[in-house]
Scaffold this motif. Sequence first.
Motif, short mmCIF file in Angstrom:
data_model
loop_
_atom_site.label_atom_id
_atom_site.label_comp_id
_atom_site.label_asym_id
_atom_site.label_seq_id
_atom_site.Cartn_x
_atom_site.Cartn_y
_atom_site.Cartn_z
N LEU A 9 0.82 -1.21 0.00
CA LEU A 9 0.00 0.00 0.00
C LEU A 9 0.86 1.26 0.00
CD1 LEU A 9 -2.78 -1.14 2.50
CD2 LEU A 9 -3.13 -0.56 0.09
N VAL A 10 2.01 1.21 0.67
CA VAL A 10 2.92 2.35 0.64
C VAL A 10 3.43 2.57 -0.77
CG1 VAL A 10 5.18 3.17 1.40
CG2 VAL A 10 3.62 2.18 3.06
N ARG A 11 3.81 1.50 -1.45
CA ARG A 11 4.33 1.63 -2.82
C ARG A 11 3.25 2.15 -3.77
NH1 ARG A 11 6.67 -3.32 -1.27
NH2 ARG A 11 5.13 -4.52 -2.45
N GLN A 12 2.00 1.87 -3.45
CA GLN A 12 0.90 2.33 -4.29
C GLN A 12 0.46 3.75 -3.94
OE1 GLN A 12 -2.05 -0.67 -3.51
NE2 GLN A 12 -0.78 -2.33 -4.35
N GLY A 13 1.06 4.35 -2.93
CA GLY A 13 0.71 5.71 -2.54
C GLY A 13 -0.52 5.81 -1.67
N ARG A 14 -1.01 4.69 -1.15
CA ARG A 14 -2.20 4.71 -0.30
C ARG A 14 -1.85 4.94 1.17
NH1 ARG A 14 -6.87 6.10 -2.57
NH2 ARG A 14 -7.05 5.16 -4.62
N MET A 15 -0.59 4.79 1.52
CA MET A 15 -0.13 5.08 2.87
C MET A 15 1.10 5.97 2.75
SD MET A 15 -0.55 1.35 4.71
CE MET A 15 -0.05 1.89 6.32
N ALA A 16 1.22 6.95 3.65
CA ALA A 16 2.34 7.89 3.58
C ALA A 16 3.64 7.23 4.02
CB ALA A 16 2.04 9.11 4.44
N VAL A 17 3.54 6.40 5.06
CA VAL A 17 4.72 5.76 5.62
C VAL A 17 4.26 4.51 6.36
CG1 VAL A 17 4.62 7.04 7.79
CG2 VAL A 17 6.83 6.17 6.99
N TYR A 18 5.14 3.51 6.46
CA TYR A 18 4.79 2.34 7.25
C TYR A 18 6.06 1.74 7.86
CZ TYR A 18 2.94 -2.06 8.91
OH TYR A 18 2.58 -3.11 9.73
N PRO A 19 6.15 1.67 9.19
CA PRO A 19 7.27 1.01 9.86
C PRO A 19 6.96 -0.48 10.01
CG PRO A 19 5.97 2.25 11.45
CD PRO A 19 5.27 2.38 10.13
N SER A 20 7.45 -1.28 9.11
CA SER A 20 7.13 -2.71 9.10
C SER A 20 7.72 -3.43 10.31
CB SER A 20 7.67 -3.35 7.82
OG SER A 20 7.48 -4.75 7.84
N SER A 21 6.96 -4.39 10.82
CA SER A 21 7.47 -5.26 11.90
C SER A 21 7.67 -6.68 11.38
CB SER A 21 6.49 -5.27 13.07
OG SER A 21 5.21 -5.75 12.68
N HIS A 22 7.91 -6.81 10.06
CA HIS A 22 8.18 -8.12 9.45
C HIS A 22 9.39 -8.73 10.15
CE1 HIS A 22 8.12 -10.69 5.65
NE2 HIS A 22 9.16 -11.14 6.34
N GLY A 23 9.16 -9.86 10.81
CA GLY A 23 10.21 -10.52 11.57
C GLY A 23 10.03 -10.38 13.07
N GLN A 24 9.25 -9.38 13.49
CA GLN A 24 9.04 -9.15 14.92
C GLN A 24 7.62 -9.51 15.36
OE1 GLN A 24 11.76 -5.09 14.79
NE2 GLN A 24 10.30 -5.31 16.44
N GLU A 25 6.86 -10.15 14.49
CA GLU A 25 5.44 -10.38 14.79
C GLU A 25 5.22 -11.26 16.02
OE1 GLU A 25 5.67 -10.06 10.19
OE2 GLU A 25 6.80 -11.08 11.77
N ALA A 26 6.13 -12.19 16.30
CA ALA A 26 5.94 -13.07 17.46
C ALA A 26 5.93 -12.26 18.75
CB ALA A 26 7.03 -14.14 17.50
N CYS A 27 6.82 -11.27 18.86
CA CYS A 27 6.85 -10.41 20.04
C CYS A 27 5.51 -9.71 20.23
CB CYS A 27 7.94 -9.36 19.90
SG CYS A 27 9.63 -9.99 19.95
N GLN A 28 4.96 -9.22 19.14
CA GLN A 28 3.76 -8.41 19.23
C GLN A 28 2.52 -9.24 19.52
OE1 GLN A 28 3.51 -5.45 16.17
NE2 GLN A 28 5.71 -5.24 16.09
N VAL A 29 2.42 -10.41 18.93
CA VAL A 29 1.30 -11.30 19.21
C VAL A 29 1.31 -11.72 20.68
CG1 VAL A 29 0.36 -13.59 18.74
CG2 VAL A 29 1.02 -12.11 16.84
N ALA A 30 2.47 -12.12 21.17
CA ALA A 30 2.57 -12.56 22.56
C ALA A 30 2.27 -11.43 23.53
CB ALA A 30 3.97 -13.12 22.82
N ALA A 31 2.71 -10.22 23.21
CA ALA A 31 2.47 -9.08 24.10
C ALA A 31 0.99 -8.84 24.30
CB ALA A 31 3.14 -7.83 23.53
N ALA A 32 0.22 -8.94 23.23
CA ALA A 32 -1.22 -8.69 23.33
C ALA A 32 -1.96 -9.86 23.98
CB ALA A 32 -1.80 -8.40 21.95
#
Length: 391
Positions: A85-108
């Motif tokens: 979506l960023v490459r398509q211009g639909r989002m101005a910026v995106y800080p990807s967490s690709h690779g860190q998803e396990a931390c975030q799922v467990a935190a929630a």
Amino acid sequence: MSQTVETPEDPILRASQTFGITPEQYMLPARGEIRMVDPTGRLLPAEEQGTEPGHEYPLPAGDVLLGAYEKLVVGRRVNDQNSALVRQGRMAVYPSSHGQEACQVAAALCLKEGDWLFPTYRDTVAVMTKGVRPLDVMSIFRGEWHGGYDPHEHHVGIQSTPLTTQLLHAVGVAHAAKLRGEDTVVLAMCGDGATSEGDFHEALNFAAVFKLPVVFFVQNNGYAISVPLSQQSAAPSLAHKAVGYGMAGERVDGNDLVALLATLGRAVDLARSESEPLLVEAHTYRMQAHTNADDATRYRDDAEVQEWIAKDPVTRMRAYLAGEGLLDDAAEQRIAAAAEDVAAALRDGMNADVQVDPRELFRHVYTEQTPQLAEQEQILAAELAREETAP
């Protein structure tokens, strides 16, 4: 005659007695990084899990792990969709967490319904896992002024760019909850770069002094944008910083979802039962650039990235569940289809044009609008009316 043993008032002494260890052993992180599943998906024997007395962690139930894996797959699919979506211009910026998803799922997932989560700008997967609608999470990244979601509805702080300010907000919420006598734990997320900020010190010191139920969760991905950890801290680990504040710390493999659920789960339970803060450091990796505006090749090489791709949390968890007979082809297809549905709904929502009302510029500036703003709004309203009636 039986002798009554008094319960210590100090929560660290009380917790150390629970685990049969000294307060020093309780406060210091385990000598080895806590890990339960290796990168190939093999369940490690107890002697290889990095545990020691007072740092043992039970294996989460199979249904919990399967549900967490589904959130993991959804998070990865959303990360990749947002990058497109960023490459398509639909989002101005995106800080990807690709690779860190396990931390975030467990935190929630380690939090109860009434507990609070305070994320960073990179923790969109954690916010989604806590129950916020993906489109509401992402709207902030295309510049919508209102932030996208009501923090009180899901007990999730608003994502924002300033570094580490969310830790102070987290401590404030925990302090208020304790004063009210509420059964609330707050989990505050930050990165390794945040540990170099003054707000980090102030938040941890306040939480420790006032014995607040906060879990400080540091996702150490090795870089603060382009600055490596070696240029930020000389401590043996970021978890060791906890000792200086009088709280316990722990290190965990941030790409091992099983170990994360166990470690964070116990940290939340201890924060709740002992009303004390804890620090958990997860060692993980940001496999993509800091944001779409960053050129990561200027400060790290491809060999380093490839090394971490082999430790990918999604493939690791998939291999483990399949090996344990908890995940078959039908379940894998169902989970992938569910993730694609989330991505499609997000894509459709972000592709819809936002209806902008220019008069919103004058709202929510003051409780009572000033005469100058009222005059300016009237001028704009007249111009808009002329445009609408123009041939």
